[in-house]
Design a protein around this motif. Structure first.
Motif, PDB file in Angstrom:
ATOM      1  N   LEU A 113       0.865  -0.990   0.038  1.00 12.89           N
ATOM      2  CA  LEU A 113      -0.032  -0.065  -0.074  1.00 12.89           C
ATOM      3  C   LEU A 113       0.835   1.255   0.033  1.00 12.89           C
ATOM      4  O   LEU A 113       1.676   1.365   0.947  1.00 12.89           O
ATOM      5  CB  LEU A 113      -0.959  -0.045   1.187  1.00 12.89           C
ATOM      6  N   ASP A 114       0.684   2.248  -0.952  1.00 14.46           N
ATOM      7  CA  ASP A 114       1.467   3.474  -1.139  1.00 14.46           C
ATOM      8  C   ASP A 114       0.414   4.316  -0.775  1.00 14.46           C
ATOM      9  O   ASP A 114      -0.572   4.461  -1.422  1.00 14.46           O
ATOM     10  CB  ASP A 114       2.022   3.800  -2.478  1.00 14.46           C
ATOM     11  N   ARG A 115       0.765   5.373   0.192  1.00 14.36           N
ATOM     12  CA  ARG A 115      -0.327   6.446   0.465  1.00 14.36           C
ATOM     13  C   ARG A 115       0.449   7.685  -0.235  1.00 14.36           C
ATOM     14  O   ARG A 115       0.411   8.623   0.399  1.00 14.36           O
ATOM     15  CB  ARG A 115      -0.178   6.538   2.228  1.00 14.36           C
ATOM     16  N   ALA A 116       0.703   7.553  -1.306  1.00 18.41           N
ATOM     17  CA  ALA A 116       1.271   8.600  -2.313  1.00 18.41           C
ATOM     18  C   ALA A 116       0.933   8.245  -3.626  1.00 18.41           C
ATOM     19  O   ALA A 116       1.378   6.857  -4.016  1.00 18.41           O
ATOM     20  CB  ALA A 116       2.475   9.074  -1.945  1.00 18.41           C
ATOM     21  N   ASP A 117       0.748   8.805  -4.722  1.00 21.62           N
ATOM     22  CA  ASP A 117       0.777   8.306  -6.078  1.00 21.62           C
ATOM     23  C   ASP A 117       2.062   8.528  -6.783  1.00 21.62           C
ATOM     24  O   ASP A 117       2.498   9.483  -6.361  1.00 21.62           O
ATOM     25  CB  ASP A 117      -0.681   8.787  -6.830  1.00 21.62           C
ATOM     26  N   THR A 118       2.201   8.089  -7.824  1.00 22.57           N
ATOM     27  CA  THR A 118       3.318   8.129  -8.547  1.00 22.57           C
ATOM     28  C   THR A 118       3.021   8.100 -10.166  1.00 22.57           C
ATOM     29  O   THR A 118       2.974   7.133 -10.777  1.00 22.57           O
ATOM     30  CB  THR A 118       4.555   6.988  -8.448  1.00 22.57           C
ATOM     31  N   PRO A 119       2.279   9.293 -10.497  1.00 22.41           N
ATOM     32  CA  PRO A 119       1.392   9.602 -11.855  1.00 22.41           C
ATOM     33  C   PRO A 119       2.343   8.961 -12.879  1.00 22.41           C
ATOM     34  O   PRO A 119       3.717   9.280 -12.980  1.00 22.41           O
ATOM     35  CB  PRO A 119       1.156  10.885 -12.075  1.00 22.41           C
ATOM     36  N   GLY A 120       1.941   7.927 -13.832  1.00 21.46           N
ATOM     37  CA  GLY A 120       2.893   7.476 -14.825  1.00 21.46           C
ATOM     38  C   GLY A 120       3.677   6.264 -14.613  1.00 21.46           C
ATOM     39  O   GLY A 120       4.511   6.045 -15.323  1.00 21.46           O
ATOM     40  N   GLY A 121       3.822   5.895 -13.367  1.00 19.64           N
ATOM     41  CA  GLY A 121       4.543   5.000 -12.889  1.00 19.64           C
ATOM     42  C   GLY A 121       4.153   3.986 -11.950  1.00 19.64           C
ATOM     43  O   GLY A 121       2.667   3.690 -11.896  1.00 19.64           O
ATOM     44  N   VAL A 122       4.770   3.409 -11.222  1.00 27.26           N
ATOM     45  CA  VAL A 122       4.520   2.385 -10.130  1.00 27.26           C
ATOM     46  C   VAL A 122       4.857   3.015  -8.865  1.00 27.26           C
ATOM     47  O   VAL A 122       5.593   3.616  -8.591  1.00 27.26           O
ATOM     48  CB  VAL A 122       5.256   0.999 -10.431  1.00 27.26           C
ATOM     49  N   GLY A 123       3.726   2.770  -7.748  1.00 20.79           N
ATOM     50  CA  GLY A 123       3.804   3.323  -6.381  1.00 20.79           C
ATOM     51  C   GLY A 123       5.230   3.046  -6.017  1.00 20.79           C
ATOM     52  O   GLY A 123       5.818   1.690  -6.115  1.00 20.79           O
ATOM     53  N   ALA A 124       5.797   3.928  -5.348  1.00 18.85           N
ATOM     54  CA  ALA A 124       7.408   3.631  -4.924  1.00 18.85           C
ATOM     55  C   ALA A 124       7.721   2.523  -3.964  1.00 18.85           C
ATOM     56  O   ALA A 124       8.488   1.602  -4.112  1.00 18.85           O
ATOM     57  CB  ALA A 124       7.749   4.774  -4.108  1.00 18.85           C
TER      58      ALA A 124
END
Lengths: 384, 94
Positions: free
Chosen positions: A322-333
């Motif tokens: 679970l990532d509580r931040a998005d990575t637009p255009g990529g995969v959650g960090a």
């Protein structure tokens, strides 16, 4: 060891302000921002009441706060600050400098979403922005952990094998503004635990003058930045040493990673921050229903406990990150890193983004994640 | 990159200790002007020493003792700050 213990009803902000009072840093350059503001409101009241000998530096922005902190820490003063969201974004330029100049600044972060749209609530976008800065980054599950990690942080930051900034994150509002029982250590125990501030080459040591913040061309930049990576590797061990010593003092063990009911788990969930508390309840419910599930709570985002994540999850067949931040255009960090760490194991790794801008993640949604029935963006309203 | 040191041998954070053998000679870039003082007018306030960006003001026993032309870049700041107007910039004949 700490025979007299008192639990008090404190918010995460108040808990961290009390940790700062007990540590009694020499210098605190600071600029207010929601939801960090109550940390510094409470701490400056301690200063005004004469409970610390701290020099507060009122600055005009977070960029200046972090800049003053770099100078102060390198001059030879124990230096702390605090911020959130846009303030952390403004600091990031200087956090890279603090890491490169090896300034062991301790910073409390009330993690909050980044604009736009403007929002004051908790997610990890600000922390992710500082991810590659070279700062150690720890995430608390609740107010008690925020206090505990803040007391541990100077020992980690200032360790001669480390000498890096440490960010102690707590989810905005969910932790910063929510009161819960928090056990404070006696003041003298904290003072003894953190000890005196010592760095190898303080700038104000006039017997050994030196230049810092030097220019480095392609022939040396790579080597000097690599010192940070090497210090991060050593920090893994230092965090566990400090955690072990802190456990003797407090009875609480704050490892870089907490494995919760993972021993025979088939399905694991990986997350950071306050959400881990909710997930533990859901794991208990599912275990009671006979499901073999567990939680891997990441407390140290940087350095990420890579080998321990591999060891903890490689026996699982399903790992949901679970990532509580998005990575637009990529995969959650965190998703991408766990997928890389578990590559070649039997675990199938899925990633989810949740909770942006302070949106709650419900127990029902966590159950759906465990069941493999949740979409990539959990809790997002979608017409399709 | 032969002869360059590996990362393990570099000072922490790239801090550099002064090496007297590598004393900079910024006077080599001088502008074409150099300061000249009329010592009769000097009140020994040492404002030139405070303001000089290149440590080119010599001070001996607490008193102004001339210019270090190995360091002076001819920036004219000393002449501008001198309250006794006793420093003048003159053509630098080398």
């Amino acid at each position: 060891m700490a025979s007299v213990r008192t639990a008090r009803l404190l918010t995460g902000s108040e808990a961290v302000a009390n940790a700062m009072r007990q540590i009694d840093p020499d210098v605190v350059p600071i600029y207010p921002i929601t939801p960090q503001t109550p940390i510094i409101e409470r701490f400056t009241r301690f200063v005004a009441d004469g409970e610390t000998s701290t020099e507060i530096v009122n600055v005009e922005s977070e960029h200046s706060a972090m800049s003053a902190a770099v100078g102060s820490a390198l001059a030879g003063a124990r230096t702390m600050t605090a911020t959130s969201s846009q303030g952390l974004a403004l600091m990031v330029e200087v956090i890279y400098i603090a890491a490169g100049m090896r300034a062991p600044i301790v910073m409390a972060v009330g993690n909050r979403a980044l604009s736009a749209p403007i929002n004051i609530h908790g997610d990890h976008s600000d922390g992710y922005l500082a991810r590659d800065s070279g700062a150690i980054q720890l995430f608390a599950e609740n107010a008690q952990e925020a206090y505990d990690l803040m007391v541990m942080a100077p020992r980690i930051a200032e360790h001669p094998d480390v000498l890096l900034p440490v960010l102690v994150g707590q989810d905005g509002f969910t932790i910063t503004h929510s009161a819960e029982p928090v056990e404070l250590l006696p003041d003298e125990a904290v003072r003894a635990f953190v000890g005196e501030y010592r760095i190898p080459a303080p700038l104000l040591d006039l017997s050994a003058p030196r230049s810092q913040g030097m220019f480095a061309m392609p022939d040396y930049y790579f080597e000097l930045r690599h010192q940070i990576a090497a210090a991060m590797e050593r920090a893994r061990e230092v965090i566990e040493e400090v955690a072990a010593e802190y456990e003797e003092l407090s009875g609480r063990r704050l490892s870089a990673l907490e494995e919760y009911r993972l021993e025979d788990a088939e399905r694991a969930l990986v997350c950071m921050g306050s959400t881990a508390g909710t997930v533990k309840d859901v794991v208990d419910e599912l275990r009671a229903e006979g499901e073999r599930v567990g939680l891997l709570e990441v407390r140290s985002f940087r350095p990420l406990p890579i080998e321990r994540i591999r060891a903890a999850c490689s026996g699982c067949s399903e790992v949901a990150v679970l990532d509580r931040a998005d990575t637009p255009g990529g995969v959650g960090a965190l998703h991408a890193e766990c997928a890389a760490i578990l590559c070649g194991s039997r675990a199938r790794v899925r990633g989810h983004v949740y909770g942006l801008g302070g949106r709650d993640l419900s127990p029902a949604e966590i159950r759906a994640v465990f069941a493999g029935a949740a979409p990539r963006y959990v809790g997002l309203r979608s017409a399709s | 990159m032969a002869g360059l040191r590996p990362w393990e041998e570099l000072p922490i954070g790239g801090a550099v200790e002064p090496d007297p053998a590598l004393r900079p000679r910024t006077g080599g870039w001088r502008t074409g002007l150099r300061p000249q003082v009329d010592l009769d007018g000097c009140v020994n306030c040492l404002l030139c020493w405070v303001y000089c960006p290149d440590s080119a003001i010599r001070v001996v026993d607490g008193a102004f003792a001339g210019f270090d032309l190995d360091l002076c870049k001819g920036c004219e700041i000393c002449a501008a700050v001198c309250p006794a107007e006793t420093i003048a910039m003159v053509a630098d004949d080398g």
